[in-house]
Design a protein around this motif. Structure first.
Motif, PDB file in Angstrom:
ATOM      1  N   LEU A   1       0.823  -1.208   0.000  1.00 46.89           N
ATOM      2  CA  LEU A   1       0.000   0.000   0.000  1.00 46.89           C
ATOM      3  C   LEU A   1       0.856   1.256   0.000  1.00 46.89           C
ATOM      4  O   LEU A   1       1.973   1.267   0.517  1.00 46.89           O
ATOM      5  CB  LEU A   1      -0.914   0.020   1.231  1.00 46.89           C
ATOM      6  CG  LEU A   1      -1.862  -1.158   1.443  1.00 46.89           C
ATOM      7  CD1 LEU A   1      -2.700  -0.925   2.687  1.00 46.89           C
ATOM      8  CD2 LEU A   1      -2.731  -1.372   0.222  1.00 46.89           C
ATOM      9  N   GLY A   2       0.295   2.310  -0.564  1.00 50.57           N
ATOM     10  CA  GLY A   2       0.873   3.642  -0.465  1.00 50.57           C
ATOM     11  C   GLY A   2      -0.247   4.607  -0.143  1.00 50.57           C
ATOM     12  O   GLY A   2      -1.390   4.420  -0.588  1.00 50.57           O
ATOM     13  N   PHE A   3       0.036   5.643   0.612  1.00 53.79           N
ATOM     14  CA  PHE A   3      -1.025   6.561   1.021  1.00 53.79           C
ATOM     15  C   PHE A   3      -0.442   7.918   1.385  1.00 53.79           C
ATOM     16  O   PHE A   3       0.743   8.051   1.705  1.00 53.79           O
ATOM     17  CB  PHE A   3      -1.804   6.000   2.215  1.00 53.79           C
ATOM     18  CG  PHE A   3      -0.934   5.576   3.373  1.00 53.79           C
ATOM     19  CD1 PHE A   3      -0.514   6.480   4.332  1.00 53.79           C
ATOM     20  CD2 PHE A   3      -0.517   4.252   3.491  1.00 53.79           C
ATOM     21  CE1 PHE A   3       0.296   6.093   5.385  1.00 53.79           C
ATOM     22  CE2 PHE A   3       0.299   3.853   4.539  1.00 53.79           C
ATOM     23  CZ  PHE A   3       0.704   4.775   5.490  1.00 53.79           C
ATOM     24  N   CYS A   4      -1.284   8.938   1.322  1.00 56.77           N
ATOM     25  CA  CYS A   4      -0.928  10.263   1.837  1.00 56.77           C
ATOM     26  C   CYS A   4      -2.218  10.997   2.166  1.00 56.77           C
ATOM     27  O   CYS A   4      -3.298  10.643   1.668  1.00 56.77           O
ATOM     28  CB  CYS A   4      -0.080  11.051   0.841  1.00 56.77           C
ATOM     29  SG  CYS A   4      -0.962  11.598  -0.625  1.00 56.77           S
ATOM     30  N   ILE A   5      -2.107  12.019   3.004  1.00 58.91           N
ATOM     31  CA  ILE A   5      -3.282  12.749   3.466  1.00 58.91           C
ATOM     32  C   ILE A   5      -2.896  14.198   3.702  1.00 58.91           C
ATOM     33  O   ILE A   5      -1.728  14.507   3.998  1.00 58.91           O
ATOM     34  CB  ILE A   5      -3.850  12.104   4.751  1.00 58.91           C
ATOM     35  CG1 ILE A   5      -5.272  12.589   5.027  1.00 58.91           C
ATOM     36  CG2 ILE A   5      -2.948  12.340   5.938  1.00 58.91           C
ATOM     37  CD1 ILE A   5      -5.987  11.776   6.096  1.00 58.91           C
ATOM     38  N   GLY A   6      -3.840  15.106   3.531  1.00 59.77           N
ATOM     39  CA  GLY A   6      -3.577  16.533   3.691  1.00 59.77           C
ATOM     40  C   GLY A   6      -3.106  16.894   5.085  1.00 59.77           C
ATOM     41  O   GLY A   6      -3.518  16.296   6.088  1.00 59.77           O
ATOM     42  N   ARG A   7      -2.244  17.915   5.154  1.00 60.74           N
ATOM     43  CA  ARG A   7      -1.649  18.304   6.436  1.00 60.74           C
ATOM     44  C   ARG A   7      -2.693  18.745   7.468  1.00 60.74           C
ATOM     45  O   ARG A   7      -2.514  18.544   8.666  1.00 60.74           O
ATOM     46  CB  ARG A   7      -0.643  19.431   6.197  1.00 60.74           C
ATOM     47  CG  ARG A   7       0.084  19.930   7.448  1.00 60.74           C
ATOM     48  CD  ARG A   7       1.420  20.525   7.095  1.00 60.74           C
ATOM     49  NE  ARG A   7       1.356  21.437   5.983  1.00 60.74           N
ATOM     50  CZ  ARG A   7       1.482  22.777   6.088  1.00 60.74           C
ATOM     51  NH1 ARG A   7       1.635  23.322   7.278  1.00 60.74           N
ATOM     52  NH2 ARG A   7       1.446  23.542   5.011  1.00 60.74           N
ATOM     53  N   GLU A   8      -3.795  19.364   7.003  1.00 57.89           N
ATOM     54  CA  GLU A   8      -4.836  19.803   7.928  1.00 57.89           C
ATOM     55  C   GLU A   8      -5.543  18.633   8.610  1.00 57.89           C
ATOM     56  O   GLU A   8      -6.266  18.827   9.588  1.00 57.89           O
ATOM     57  CB  GLU A   8      -5.870  20.652   7.183  1.00 57.89           C
ATOM     58  CG  GLU A   8      -5.330  21.943   6.598  1.00 57.89           C
ATOM     59  CD  GLU A   8      -4.921  22.940   7.666  1.00 57.89           C
ATOM     60  OE1 GLU A   8      -5.436  22.832   8.792  1.00 57.89           O
ATOM     61  OE2 GLU A   8      -4.101  23.824   7.378  1.00 57.89           O
ATOM     62  N   PHE A   9      -5.317  17.418   8.099  1.00 58.85           N
ATOM     63  CA  PHE A   9      -6.033  16.241   8.615  1.00 58.85           C
ATOM     64  C   PHE A   9      -5.097  15.252   9.291  1.00 58.85           C
ATOM     65  O   PHE A   9      -5.488  14.123   9.580  1.00 58.85           O
ATOM     66  CB  PHE A   9      -6.782  15.568   7.465  1.00 58.85           C
ATOM     67  CG  PHE A   9      -7.627  16.519   6.680  1.00 58.85           C
ATOM     68  CD1 PHE A   9      -8.888  16.873   7.110  1.00 58.85           C
ATOM     69  CD2 PHE A   9      -7.135  17.101   5.516  1.00 58.85           C
ATOM     70  CE1 PHE A   9      -9.664  17.765   6.392  1.00 58.85           C
ATOM     71  CE2 PHE A   9      -7.900  17.997   4.790  1.00 58.85           C
ATOM     72  CZ  PHE A   9      -9.171  18.335   5.233  1.00 58.85           C
ATOM     73  N   TRP A  10      -3.863  15.676   9.553  1.00 56.80           N
ATOM     74  CA  TRP A  10      -2.906  14.815  10.237  1.00 56.80           C
ATOM     75  C   TRP A  10      -3.307  14.605  11.695  1.00 56.80           C
ATOM     76  O   TRP A  10      -3.963  15.461  12.311  1.00 56.80           O
ATOM     77  CB  TRP A  10      -1.506  15.424  10.188  1.00 56.80           C
ATOM     78  CG  TRP A  10      -0.845  15.351   8.845  1.00 56.80           C
ATOM     79  CD1 TRP A  10      -1.317  14.747   7.723  1.00 56.80           C
ATOM     80  CD2 TRP A  10       0.427  15.923   8.482  1.00 56.80           C
ATOM     81  NE1 TRP A  10      -0.432  14.899   6.684  1.00 56.80           N
ATOM     82  CE2 TRP A  10       0.646  15.610   7.120  1.00 56.80           C
ATOM     83  CE3 TRP A  10       1.381  16.654   9.173  1.00 56.80           C
ATOM     84  CZ2 TRP A  10       1.792  16.013   6.444  1.00 56.80           C
ATOM     85  CZ3 TRP A  10       2.524  17.055   8.495  1.00 56.80           C
ATOM     86  CH2 TRP A  10       2.734  16.742   7.146  1.00 56.80           C
TER      87      TRP A  10
END
Length: 306
Positions: free
Chosen positions: A100-109
């Motif tokens: 798997l690979g993933f990323c998420i917006g900084r405001e939602f860390w």
């Protein structure tokens, strides 16, 4: 493995679904153009919305008809827009393994969203696709990704020295994985750790980033303030607080370098006389015309009792 393609998955707070062309703006503004999001990733931040539109059309939208293609938008249900993405970056049929690979917006860390998404996708591959192993890797310096994988139920397998190149250069790579067992149980279906959402910055329909306060936070604020608000009062309070936060964000954009903190917008100072002892008592003159005196003071009639 029985490949199913990017079918829609749901969790308590998220919908994992295929991307659409209309998601380009959310991709660009919520995470794609942020160098802090891509600091430990292998791709550079996008520089324009047009670049995002071209990339997702060529690499994602055109591949959704293939059963072995997996690329989900992580949509936050209360916002109804993507806040990140998760995908299968490598599939090995011989070993029945998926990476798997993933990323998420900084405001939602640090709100548990990544953990929630990884846990659901991992459950999907192990129980529905028939994978025997689901893994993910990250730059060893990326502590938050490692924390999310562990919280989702993956186990740390080891560190490969100088095995990954990210935007920080060549570094060590930590590997995490979960192996399919006979009974996946509740542990594989629910993340071990979820945190209540608080305040995030999201993209409005007019293209302006604004503050958004989650339902959980509004409920918590009500408990702290000992208030019982109706749904209408809650929405009104939410709008007021979001506007205040937006105004604070505008103030934070000002360049205040070299400006000393002030307690008042005007340079007003109190005026004090010099602390010099002088004979200004005047008690004798004050008591000279008093009808009654007692112990260097005025004597007055009793007001309570006899």
């Amino acid at each position: 493995m029985n490949h199913l393609g990017t079918i829609e998955l749901t969790t308590k707070r998220l919908t994992l679904r295929p991307f659409e062309a209309e998601d380009a703006a959310s991709i660009f503004y919520n995470w794609g153009n942020d160098p802090k999001v891509t600091a430990y990733l292998t791709w550079k931040p996008y520089t324009s919305l047009e670049q995002v539109e071209a990339y997702i059309q060529e690499n994602w939208l055109s591949n959704y008809g293939k059963k072995y293609f997996y690329q989900w938008a992580i949509e936050l249900n209360e916002l109804e827009q993507p806040i990140g993405c998760i995908s299968a970056v490598d599939i090995n049929e011989q070993t029945e393994s998926v990476e798997l690979g993933f990323c998420i917006g900084r405001e939602f860390w640090q709100k548990g969203y990544t953990t929630e998404a990884v846990a659901e996708v991992m459950r999907f591959f192990l129980s529905q696709v028939g994978a025997g192993r689901v893994s993910a890797a990250c730059d060893a310096r990326n502590l938050y990704s490692a924390k999310a994988m562990k919280a989702a139920g993956m186990e740390y397998e080891g560190t490969l020295r100088q095995a990954i190149r990210t935007n920080q250069g060549i570094g060590d790579m930590d590997v995490y994985a979960k192996i399919r067992t006979v009974d996946l149980g509740e542990e594989a279906q629910e993340p071990k750790e979820q945190q209540a959402a608080s305040v995030t910055r999201v993209l409005g329909e007019d293209g302006v980033m604004r503050s958004h306060i989650s339902d959980e936070t509004m409920e918590y604020v009500g408990i702290l303030a000992k208030l019982e608000l109706t749904p209408q009062e809650t929405e009104a309070a939410r709008r007021d607080m979001e506007e205040m936060l937006d105004y604070i964000d505008q103030l934070n954009e000002l360049d205040t370098a070299g400006i000393e903190p002030m307690s008042h917008i005007f340079p007003v100072e109190n005026v004090f006389r010099e602390d010099v002892v002088i004979n200004t008592d005047g008690a004798e003159d004050t008591l000279r015309n008093a009808p009654l005196k007692k112990n260097s003071g005025f004597q007055v009639p009793k007001t309570i009792g006899e």
